[in-house]
Write a protein that holds these residues in place. Structure first.
Motif, short mmCIF file in Angstrom:
data_model
loop_
_atom_site.label_atom_id
_atom_site.label_comp_id
_atom_site.label_asym_id
_atom_site.label_seq_id
_atom_site.Cartn_x
_atom_site.Cartn_y
_atom_site.Cartn_z
N UNK A 107 0.82 -1.21 0.00
CA UNK A 107 0.00 0.00 0.00
C UNK A 107 0.86 1.27 0.00
N UNK A 108 1.97 1.23 0.74
CA UNK A 108 2.84 2.41 0.80
C UNK A 108 3.42 2.75 -0.56
N UNK A 109 3.79 1.73 -1.33
CA UNK A 109 4.30 1.97 -2.68
C UNK A 109 3.22 2.56 -3.58
N UNK A 110 2.01 2.05 -3.47
CA UNK A 110 0.91 2.55 -4.32
C UNK A 110 0.57 3.99 -3.96
N UNK A 111 0.52 4.29 -2.65
CA UNK A 111 0.22 5.65 -2.21
C UNK A 111 1.29 6.61 -2.70
N UNK A 112 2.55 6.14 -2.75
CA UNK A 112 3.65 6.98 -3.22
C UNK A 112 3.73 7.04 -4.74
N UNK A 113 2.73 6.46 -5.44
CA UNK A 113 2.68 6.45 -6.91
C UNK A 113 3.84 5.66 -7.53
N UNK A 114 4.42 4.76 -6.76
CA UNK A 114 5.47 3.88 -7.29
C UNK A 114 4.81 2.55 -7.66
N UNK A 115 3.98 2.61 -8.68
CA UNK A 115 3.19 1.44 -9.04
C UNK A 115 4.03 0.30 -9.59
N UNK A 116 5.09 0.62 -10.31
CA UNK A 116 5.95 -0.44 -10.85
C UNK A 116 6.64 -1.21 -9.72
N UNK A 117 7.10 -0.47 -8.69
CA UNK A 117 7.71 -1.14 -7.55
C UNK A 117 6.68 -1.98 -6.80
N UNK A 118 5.45 -1.48 -6.72
CA UNK A 118 4.39 -2.23 -6.05
C UNK A 118 4.14 -3.56 -6.77
N UNK A 119 4.08 -3.50 -8.10
CA UNK A 119 3.86 -4.73 -8.88
C UNK A 119 5.05 -5.67 -8.76
N UNK A 120 6.27 -5.11 -8.68
CA UNK A 120 7.46 -5.93 -8.50
C UNK A 120 7.40 -6.64 -7.15
N UNK A 121 6.98 -5.90 -6.13
CA UNK A 121 6.85 -6.49 -4.79
C UNK A 121 5.81 -7.59 -4.79
N UNK A 122 4.67 -7.34 -5.44
CA UNK A 122 3.60 -8.34 -5.46
C UNK A 122 4.04 -9.62 -6.18
N UNK A 123 4.87 -9.47 -7.20
CA UNK A 123 5.31 -10.64 -7.97
C UNK A 123 6.09 -11.62 -7.10
N UNK A 124 6.64 -11.16 -5.97
CA UNK A 124 7.40 -12.05 -5.10
C UNK A 124 6.64 -12.50 -3.87
N UNK A 125 5.33 -12.36 -3.89
CA UNK A 125 4.55 -12.68 -2.69
C UNK A 125 4.65 -14.15 -2.30
N UNK A 126 4.66 -15.04 -3.29
CA UNK A 126 4.74 -16.47 -2.97
C UNK A 126 6.12 -16.84 -2.43
N UNK A 127 7.16 -16.12 -2.85
CA UNK A 127 8.51 -16.37 -2.34
C UNK A 127 8.60 -16.06 -0.86
N UNK A 128 7.71 -15.20 -0.37
CA UNK A 128 7.66 -14.88 1.05
C UNK A 128 6.81 -15.88 1.83
N UNK A 129 6.31 -16.90 1.11
CA UNK A 129 5.47 -17.90 1.76
C UNK A 129 4.11 -17.37 2.17
N UNK A 130 3.64 -16.36 1.43
CA UNK A 130 2.37 -15.73 1.77
C UNK A 130 1.35 -15.93 0.66
#
Length: 552
Positions: A167-190
């Motif tokens: 959410x912090x990335x999206x609020x900061x308008x860093x949408x590409x970083x937000x999508x990059x973070x989301x792409x690794x969600x399974x690697x975090x075991x979540x």
């Protein structure tokens, strides 16, 4: 369960265990640490920094403190040189973390509580906003490195932590970083939950990618999650902003099918979307249906959406009727709503209606803002209502609002045609620093003074203009010479000829003709002959010639 403490907190069990290990190996002494808070040599410094890293990664449910200490012990001698592609990601990570001052919350700090639909309890976590700020201060390549390290070390203990970072990335308008973070969600075991999908959908909406946002919504529903009204409204608003009303109403239908009731904000988005496409009648019908509904009550934004649509299609009177209806319902209008009416009336060529509107605003305890006055002033000037424009200008000055240079220029030009007294007042205000004076306006004022036989002021302002480094047109010089000759002030007119020379200009034939003619009338043919000779010297042949017989 170990707590997440500041890396240098002496009460941290992990830090105490690690410093004990460092003391036992005589790598640094307690007095060195207490004085400098850093290791005596580079090797020990690397170990301490690695300890900080393992403290960061020692999130409940991940690495036990003992395992972290054992890992540091096994690697107690690090190379002082860390190559770019070194597998020692721990040291690379701490370099980035330490450089940007990323810390975890300490026990001595106030615990930040997060109200989240997917969190059953309050927990300590990263100071997300500050941490994201530090990440964004990095170069783009380093940002990706940081996110890669997050994925590699499993930096998130719960989906709640992950969602807040996302959410912090999206609020900061860093949408590409937000999508990059989301792409690794399974690697975090979540596994993503409803809030994760909602944030992801908002991220695509911010990227203006409504197709992807709709895909996320479909995926969310397919996985058994029920989007809330805010999630639906964001997507509907995105479709409306792109003029895709059909898709917006399709989402509204899905909303109703799963039992999610639209809010007044949802309807407001639809009404704005309809007006955006010029479908004002349909927007009005939606407003009336909401008004008659027992579930929702229109707010000022509901009325504003339809009023704006009506004003833009030349139906400002109907918009005014809607405003009166809103006031009867107990809704308090704001300056934004009135500004729509100012725009409408001025667009329709009826700016004087705005004068009455200003009075109504004050009666409703809604003070006009700078946009209100500026819009009205612009409309009055555009339609030639200069006297009314001057009154509005004076009112603006009383309330401390400034008028931009272009509008001041337009106002001054308009006033020059009507009232010389008001023109002088306005010009003096501009000259004293209220606003810059455009070159053409300066000349217009001088010519207006000449027309009004204000020869002294015209001459003074011409000299000021030349003195300020401006170069008046020859027509302006000629106007001042003409009015001075007409008043019989031929000597002063001759000084204007000198002023032309100071401005590195060559006087025109008109200027010489005016002076020679006036000298002839006054019987000063000798002076006229001198002027005639000066003209010939400059390559100008006047039509007027000095009289042969003269009397001095």
């Amino acid at each position: 369960m170990p707590s997440l403490l500041s890396p240098f907190s002496t009460s941290s069990p992990l830090f105490q265990s690690m410093t004990s290990h460092l003391y036992s190996h005589k790598i640094f002494s307690s007095d060195t640490y207490s004085c400098n808070r850093r290791c005596k040599d580079q090797q020990a410094n690397l170990i301490l920094r690695a300890t900080v890293t393992f403290t960061i990664t020692n999130i409940p449910g991940r690495k036990p403190a003992k395992e972290a200490v054992d890992t540091v012990k096994r690697n107690s001698v690090f190379s002082s040189r860390v190559e770019r592609d070194s597998p020692r990601s721990v040291v690379e990570a701490i370099n980035l973390f330490e450089k940007n001052g990323a810390l975890l919350m300490g026990e001595e700090e106030e615990e930040e509580t997060l109200e989240s639909l997917d969190c059953d309890k309050k927990e300590r976590m990263f100071e997300v906003r500050g941490f994201v700020k530090r990440i964004l201060a990095l170069r783009p390549s380093q940002r990706i490195t940081i996110l890669g390290i997050f994925t590699k070390i499993g930096a998130f203990s719960t989906i709640c932590n992950f969602n807040n970072m996302l959410m912090s990335f999206v609020v900061a308008d860093e949408t590409d970083l937000a999508l990059k973070l989301f792409s690794g969600i399974t690697s975090n075991g979540l596994a993503p939950n409803a809030r994760t999908f909602s944030i992801l959908m908002w991220c695509h909406c911010k990227k203006n990618d409504t197709a992807e946002a709709k895909g996320v919504l479909d995926d969310m529903i397919e996985k058994g999650f029920k989007p809330n009204v805010i999630t639906f409204t964001k997507l509907i608003n995105s479709f409306c902003r792109k003029g895709k009303l059909k898709r917006a109403f399709e989402v509204l239908e899905i909303m109703r099918q799963i039992g999610c009731k639209p809010s007044i904000q949802t309807y407001n988005c639809l009404m704005k979307g309809l007006c955006y496409l010029g479908r004002v009648e349909e927007a009005f019908e939606v407003l009336m249906s909401v008004k008659e509904s027992t579930r929702e009550t229109p707010d000022i934004y509901s009325y504003a959406a339809v009023m704006d649509g009506l004003c833009k299609v030349g139906r400002s009177d109907e918009a005014m009727e809607l405003l009166e209806d809103a006031v009867k319902m107990g809704i308090t209008p704001n300056a934004v709503v009135f500004n729509m009416l100012f725009n409408g009336y001025c667009r329709e060529g009826r700016p004087l209606e705005g004068i009455e509107l200003i009075k109504q605003m004050k009666e409703l305890n809604c003070m006009p803002d700078k946009i209100s006055y500026s819009t009205l002033l612009h409309g009055l000037l555009r339609w030639g209502k200069n006297k009314a424009a001057l009154d509005i200008y004076k009112e603006m000055m009383e309330y401390g609002f400034k008028v931009d240079e272009r509008m001041m220029d337009t106002l001054l030009r308009g006033i020059c045609r009507d009232s010389l007294r008001d023109e002088r007042m306005l010009f003096e205000e501009m000259r004293n620093g209220v606003s810059a004076i455009y070159h053409e306006t300066y000349e217009l004022v001088i010519q207006a003074l000449c027309t009004g036989s204000e020869n002294d002021k015209a001459s003074i302002n011409l000299k000021r203009m030349v003195g300020s480094g401006r170069s008046p047109s020859m027509a302006t010089f000629n106007s001042v010479i003409r009015v001075l000759c007409f008043k019989g002030m031929v000597e002063e007119a001759l000084l204007i000829l000198v002023l032309i020379d100071e401005a590195t200009r060559i006087p025109s034939k008109v200027a010489y003709n005016l002076l020679i003619n006036e000298f002839n009338l006054k019987g000063m043919s000798l002076t006229g002959s001198c002027v005639y000779g000066a003209a010939l010297k400059h390559g100008v042949v006047p039509d007027k010639k000095p009289k042969e017989k003269f009397k001095q």
